[in-house]
Design an enzyme around this catalytic site. Structure first.
Site, PDB file in Angstrom:
ATOM      1  N   GLY A 250      17.105  70.750  39.313  1.00 26.27           N
ATOM      2  CA  GLY A 250      18.024  70.500  40.408  1.00 26.27           C
ATOM      3  C   GLY A 250      19.302  71.296  40.435  1.00 26.27           C
TER       4      GLY A 250
ATOM      5  N   ARG B 198      12.718  77.962  54.849  1.00 26.82           N
ATOM      6  CA  ARG B 198      13.932  77.246  54.438  1.00 26.82           C
ATOM      7  C   ARG B 198      14.986  77.162  55.545  1.00 26.82           C
ATOM      8  NH1 ARG B 198      16.960  78.516  50.973  1.00 26.82           N
ATOM      9  NH2 ARG B 198      17.394  76.438  50.211  1.00 26.82           N
TER      10      ARG B 198
ATOM     11  N   CYS C 161       6.528  81.688  68.093  1.00 22.93           N
ATOM     12  CA  CYS C 161       6.905  81.107  69.383  1.00 22.93           C
ATOM     13  C   CYS C 161       7.544  79.746  69.217  1.00 22.93           C
ATOM     14  CB  CYS C 161       5.656  81.012  70.257  1.00 22.93           C
ATOM     15  SG  CYS C 161       4.886  82.614  70.419  1.00 22.93           S
TER      16      CYS C 161
HETATM   17  C1  LIG Z   1      11.325  69.953  42.546  1.00 23.08           C
HETATM   18  C2  LIG Z   1      11.407  69.360  41.202  1.00 23.08           C
HETATM   19  C3  LIG Z   1      12.050  70.054  40.164  1.00 23.08           C
HETATM   20  C4  LIG Z   1      12.748  71.377  40.364  1.00 23.08           C
HETATM   21  O1  LIG Z   1      13.897  71.274  41.129  1.00 23.08           O
HETATM   22  P1  LIG Z   1      14.809  72.589  41.313  1.00 23.08           P
HETATM   23  O2  LIG Z   1      15.845  72.152  42.257  1.00 23.08           O
HETATM   24  O3  LIG Z   1      13.945  73.663  41.832  1.00 23.08           O
HETATM   25  O4  LIG Z   1      15.375  72.907  39.964  1.00 23.08           O
HETATM   26  C5  LIG Z   1      12.016  69.490  38.909  1.00 23.08           C
HETATM   27  N1  LIG Z   1      11.407  68.310  38.659  1.00 23.08           N
HETATM   28  C6  LIG Z   1      10.797  67.613  39.637  1.00 23.08           C
HETATM   29  C7  LIG Z   1      10.136  66.328  39.304  1.00 23.08           C
HETATM   30  C8  LIG Z   1      10.776  68.108  40.932  1.00 23.08           C
HETATM   31  O5  LIG Z   1      10.175  67.418  41.894  1.00 23.08           O
END
Ligand SMILES: *Cc1c(COP(=O)(O)O)cnc(C)c1O
Length: 421
Positions: A239, A314, A346
């Protein structure tokens, strides 16, 4: 930091001219830098230095087998959310002991395949999943190593579509119920409890939500140990955000994130796992596209490029910003113009940027979307019957196509006519 810089007026990926790749492969395409991937993995590895740890790259961010092999060869573990991703990690040579299986909807079939193929742990997200995993493991005569993914009810302060740690999100087991579910798991013959898991969202640009979540994990770990569970592994999820706009965002550094881990859970004697995806792959890739037309509208100028929302979703999906730069460095003093940068699909949603200051770029000129290495190619589709665009990997002065553009026949021949037509 990345390895996409101008050399002699031309954008390079490491030591390879992006214009040369375009001439050989054709646009649009993705290109990834091995050196950036490696650097980002190492930055996390070093951030956890001195603690027993495993950095499990979140495969969903960019699941090309060549990308996985670059990371796997450096010793990375892998966090997968489907059997498909598990098989990709295996194809890249990553052993089951370094693969963790996350996700809220694991099926029996997936559980069986992964238990047979070898797995480090399942991050279990609900009581019904726990019961099914127990049954599948008992059928196979094995014990499934698990953590429970806890929903800590922490606001990750990120885009609503990628926040996962509040109690109204679909993820994890509410922390208030977790001791009871751990007690159930502890009684199951097919289950071996190894730790606690948390993941609160993606593209976090503040460390405080991590700190709040990890402190809750700490408190829970102490309680679970009192309850008699052998908690020896903490999976703290991924994250950490990346700077999408060079100009204004400064997300925390992995080193400081590592420090938060050290301060909150570093003394518990647990092995630490983290699951970064975006920060490893995001700035390790760009998408390169050609200008098809400069179109002058009423009070608006449009740059119509040959990539579209099906190639990079995105901006359409999360209002995400990508820096967009010309592949040929503009001369100093060239006046930028405000333009909307759009694809050919489109839908009005197929707009990459509005009123973006760009130097003039002739029809046929090349532009690059920065920070496109994560959640780019993996989320692409063939909408408008546009072939999935190729992926290229650079390593020093070498490059190779690591996923080919399908031919129109390949795309169309996947459709089958029923006998009655
Ligand atoms: C998507 C996800 C990640 C990775 O998140 P990032 O923001 O790309 O670092 C890690 N663990 C789980 C369980 C996820 O769903």
């Amino acid at each position: 930091m990345d390895h996409f810089i101008y050399k002699d007026g031309v954008l390079h990926a490491e030591d390879v001219s992006v214009a040369e790749i375009a001439a050989e492969v054709g646009t649009p395409f993705y290109v990834y830098s091995s050196a950036t991937l490696a650097r980002h993995f190492r930055v996390f590895d070093e951030a956890l230095h001195g603690m027993d740890h495993l950095v499990c790259y979140a495969v969903k961010a960019n699941s090309n087998v060549a990308v996985l092999k670059v990371l796997g060869d450096l010793g990375a573990g892998m966090d997968v959310v489907s059997v498909g991703e598990y098989l990709r990690a295996k194809a890249a040579g990553v052993p089951g002991e370094r693969i963790v299986f996350s996700g809220i909807g694991k099926t029996r079939g997936e559980m069986r395949m992964v238990l047979q193929g070898g797995i480090r742990q399942f991050n279990v997200e609900s009581e019904p999943e726990l019961a099914v995993l127990n049954a599948v493991a008992m059928e196979l005569g094995v014990k499934a190593p698990i953590t429970l993914r806890i929903n800590p009810d922490v606001d990750a302060k990120t885009h609503a579509k990628i926040a996962t740690g509040k109690s109204d999100n679909k993820f994890g087991i509410p922390i208030a119920q977790s001791r009871r579910v751990y007690a159930e798991a502890g009684q199951m013959d097919g289950i071996e409890v190894v730790g606690v898991d948390v993941h609160i969202g993606s593209q976090l640009i503040d460390l405080e939500p991590f700190r709040a979540a990890f402190l809750k994990v700490r408190e829970l770990t102490e309680q679970l140990r009192e309850d008699g569970h052998n908690i020896h592994r903490l999976d703290l999820g991924g994250g950490l955000g990346i700077p999408y706009a060079r100009s204004n965002e400064a997300p925390p550094l992995p080193m400081d994130y590592g420090q938060v881990i050290r301060e909150t859970v570093g003394d518990l004697g647990c092995e630490i796992e983290i699951e970064p995806g975006r920060l490893v792959a995001g700035n390790a890739g760009i998408m390169v596209t050609s200008v098809i037309y400069n179109k002058a509208g009423e009070g608006r100028d449009f740059l119509i490029v040959d990539a579209a929302m099906n190639d990079l979703i995105r901006p359409a999906m999360y209002e995400a910003h990508h820096d967009i730069i010309p592949v040929i460095e503009p001369d100093v003093g060239v006046e930028p113009k405000l333009m909307d940068i759009v694809g050919p699909v489109c839908e009005t949603g197929d707009t990459f940027a509005k009123m973006r200051a760009m130097p003039p770029i002739q029809d046929g000129g090349l532009v690059a979307f920065r920070s496109a290495g994560a959640y780019g190619a993996v989320m692409s589709s063939e909408y408008n019957t546009r072939p999935m665009i190729p992926e290229v990997l650079v390593n020093g002065d070498q490059f190779a196509v690591i996923r080919e553009r399908p031919s129109y026949d390949e795309m169309i021949n996947r459709d089958k006519l029923p006998t009655w037509l």
